[in-house]
Write a protein that holds these residues in place. Structure first.
Motif, PDB file in Angstrom:
ATOM      1  N   UNK A 196      -0.324  49.776 -18.408  1.00  0.00           N
ATOM      2  CA  UNK A 196       0.856  49.033 -18.795  1.00  0.00           C
ATOM      3  C   UNK A 196       0.463  47.697 -19.417  1.00  0.00           C
ATOM      4  N   UNK A 197       1.418  47.091 -20.090  1.00  0.00           N
ATOM      5  CA  UNK A 197       1.227  45.742 -20.639  1.00  0.00           C
ATOM      6  C   UNK A 197       2.284  44.819 -20.069  1.00  0.00           C
ATOM      7  N   UNK A 198       1.952  43.550 -20.022  1.00  0.00           N
ATOM      8  CA  UNK A 198       2.935  42.488 -19.827  1.00  0.00           C
ATOM      9  C   UNK A 198       2.795  41.529 -20.996  1.00  0.00           C
ATOM     10  N   UNK A 199       3.916  41.261 -21.657  1.00  0.00           N
ATOM     11  CA  UNK A 199       3.945  40.330 -22.774  1.00  0.00           C
ATOM     12  C   UNK A 199       4.793  39.121 -22.378  1.00  0.00           C
ATOM     13  N   UNK A 200       4.214  37.958 -22.489  1.00  0.00           N
ATOM     14  CA  UNK A 200       4.921  36.727 -22.132  1.00  0.00           C
ATOM     15  C   UNK A 200       5.307  35.962 -23.399  1.00  0.00           C
ATOM     16  N   UNK A 201       6.526  35.455 -23.399  1.00  0.00           N
ATOM     17  CA  UNK A 201       7.053  34.676 -24.522  1.00  0.00           C
ATOM     18  C   UNK A 201       7.375  33.265 -24.029  1.00  0.00           C
TER      19      UNK A 201
END
Length: 387
Positions: A196-201
Motif C-alpha cells: 500500500x501507499x500513503x500520500x500526504x498533502x
C-alpha cells in the motif's frame, strides 16, 4: 495406463532421452526479455508454450490483458472434477536488455540467465513431463495448465488471480513449478502480501521568508511511517516494511507532498483484516496541522495455506521421490508469494516449488543446478502416475 514400476522405468528413460530438447527449450525461454512490464515479451513466451501444448493435444485459451502479459490456460481430458492443476508464471523481474547482457549459459553444471531458475526451468519440467506422459497415453486425470503473465508484480494490472481461482475449483490437487530449493524443501505454505501507499498533502513555503506557513508532508509521513512499522508482530505472523519514501523538491522549500510505499507480509488473511482499520486510523491521524493523508492499496497477494489433503499430497510427493532415488522432500513455509495461494483459496491441496533447484533468484547471480532439471521432471512424472 498402469503405474507399474516397469512403466515408470520406461517413462524415466524417455525423460533421459529428452535431455537435449529440454536444454534447448530452456535456453529459448530464458533468452527472451519478458519482465512483467514487457507485455510483448511475455505474450511471445505464451504463444510459444501454447503451440507446444496444442501439439500435445491440449485445448488452449489466452485471457488477454491490455497492460499485463496474458494468462495461458490449457486443458486436456475431463476437467469437470478431480483434475490436476499445473501452475506457473511466464514473466520475470528483469528489465529489457538483460538477455543481451547475460544470456543463457551453462558453466560447471549450473545454468545462468534471467529467469533460468524463476521460473523458466520449471516450465520446461512441466512441459517435458506432459510430453512423455501423454506419449504413453496417460489418461488417469484431466489436466489444466494455468500460466500467468504477471505473477512477479502480483497481478496489479490484471485480474489473473480470478482466473486461477476459478479454474482451480474442483481440482483434486495442484502443483506449482516455482523455484526449487537446494535444501529439498517443497512449499506447502506461503505468506500473503499486501502493498500500500500513503500520500500526504501539506502546504509549501519558503523556509527563509515564510517557514511558519508551511505544512510539511514529509514530517507528517515520517511519523506515520514509524506508526506503521510499530504494527509489526513477528510472533503473530505479520510484518511491515516502509521500503520507499519520496517527497519534496529542494531543501529550502517546505515539502507539500510526500509518499511512502509499504510491503506487508502475513501468515493468515485474518491478520490483514485485523490491521486494515489500524492503517486507516494512522492515515486519518494528523501530526502536522492542515495536512491530509490518503491510503491506497497497490497489490494484494493471498497467503498459500495448508488445506485438507495437503499432508497426504506431501506424502505422495515424498513416496515418489523415494521411488526416483531422490532426497526426501520436506515441507517448507516461506515468505515469498505465488499463485499457489489461489489454488488453496479454492480449497485445493497444493505443493509448490517443484521447479528446477537453485538459488539467488531475482538477482544477477541467479543460477539453477542443471541435473535437477531432469531429476525433478522424473519426480513430477512419477507423482502423476501415482496420484
Amino acid at each position: 495406463m498402469s503405474d507399474t514400476l516397469l512403466d515408470k522405468n520406461k517413462i524415466w528413460q524417455q525423460i533421459d532421452d529428452e535431455k537435449e530438447n529440454m536444454l534447448q527449450l530452456w535456453q529459448e525461454l530464458v533468452n527472451v526479455d519478458c519482465g512483467s512490464g514487457n507485455k510483448a515479451g511475455v505474450d511471445f513466451i505464451a504463444q510459444k508454450i501454447e503451440a507446444i501444448l496444442k501439439t500435445l493435444g491440449f485445448a488452449t485459451t489466452q485471457v488477454e490483458f491490455e497492460k499485463a502479459g496474458n494468462t495461458l490456460v490449457g486443458k486436456i481430458g475431463d476437467t469437470s472434477k478431480d483434475f490436476i492443476v499445473l501452475l506457473g508464471h511466464m514473466d520475470t523481474v528483469f528489465k529489457d536488455g538483460t538477455v543481451a547482457e547475460r544470456p543463457f549459459k551453462i558453466v560447471d553444471g549450473k545454468a545462468y540467465g534471467p529467469g533460468c531458475l524463476d521460473m523458466k526451468g520449471g516450465i520446461v519440467i512441466m512441459l517435458t513431463a506432459l510430453k512423455v506422459l501423454l506419449a504413453n497415453n496417460y489418461s488417469k486425470h484431466g489436466i489444466k495448465v494455468i500460466l500467468a503473465g504477471d505473477e512477479e508484480v502480483a497481478h496489479y494490472l490484471s485480474n489473473a488471480s480470478e482466473t486461477i481461482l476459478a479454474e482451480s475449483k474442483g481440482a483434486l490437487a495442484a502443483f506449482n513449478f516455482e523455484t526449487g530449493f537446494l535444501d529439498q524443501g517443497v512449499v506447502t505454505r506461503r505468506k500473503g502480501r499486501y502493498e500500500f501507499t500513503m500520500e500526504a498533502y501539506g502546504r509549501g513555503a519558503h523556509v527563509g521568508n515564510d517557514p511558519q506557513s508551511g505544512r510539511s508532508a514529509i514530517i507528517e509521513l515520517m511519523h506515520k511511517g514509524l506508526d506503521i512499522e510499530a504494527l509489526t508482530d513477528f510472533d503473530k505472523g505479520i510484518n511491515f516494511n516502509v521500503g520507499l519514501f519520496e517527497g519534496g523538491t529542494v531543501s529550502n522549500a517546505v515539502p507539500d507532498y510526500a509518499k511512502l510505499t509499504c510491503d506487508t507480509r502475513y501468515t493468515d488473511y485474518a491478520l490483514l483484516e485485523e490491521v486494515l482499520p489500524k492503517l486507516q486510523a494512522i492515515a486519518a491521524k494528523q501530526y502536522v496541522p492542515d495536512t491530509k493523508t490518503v491510503l491506497k492499496t497497490v497489490t494484494e497477494f493471498q497467503s498459500m495455506d495448508e488445506v485438507p489433503g495437503t499432508a497426504a499430497l506431501l506424502q505422495l510427493v515424498q513416496e515418489a521421490a523415494a521411488e526416483c532415488n531422490l532426497p526426501q522432500p520436506t515441507a517448507k513455509a516461506v515468505g515469498g508469494g505465488s499463485d499457489s495461494a489461489y489454488a488453496t483459496v479454492a480449497g485445493v491441496p497444493t505443493i509448490c516449488a517443484l521447479g528446477v533447484q537453485g538459488v539467488r533468484n531475482h538477482t544477477a547471480e541467479e543460477f539453477a543446478v542443471v541435473d535437477t532439471l531432469f531429476s525433478r521432471c522424473k519426480l513430477f512424472a512419477t507423482i502423476m502416475l501415482n496420484i
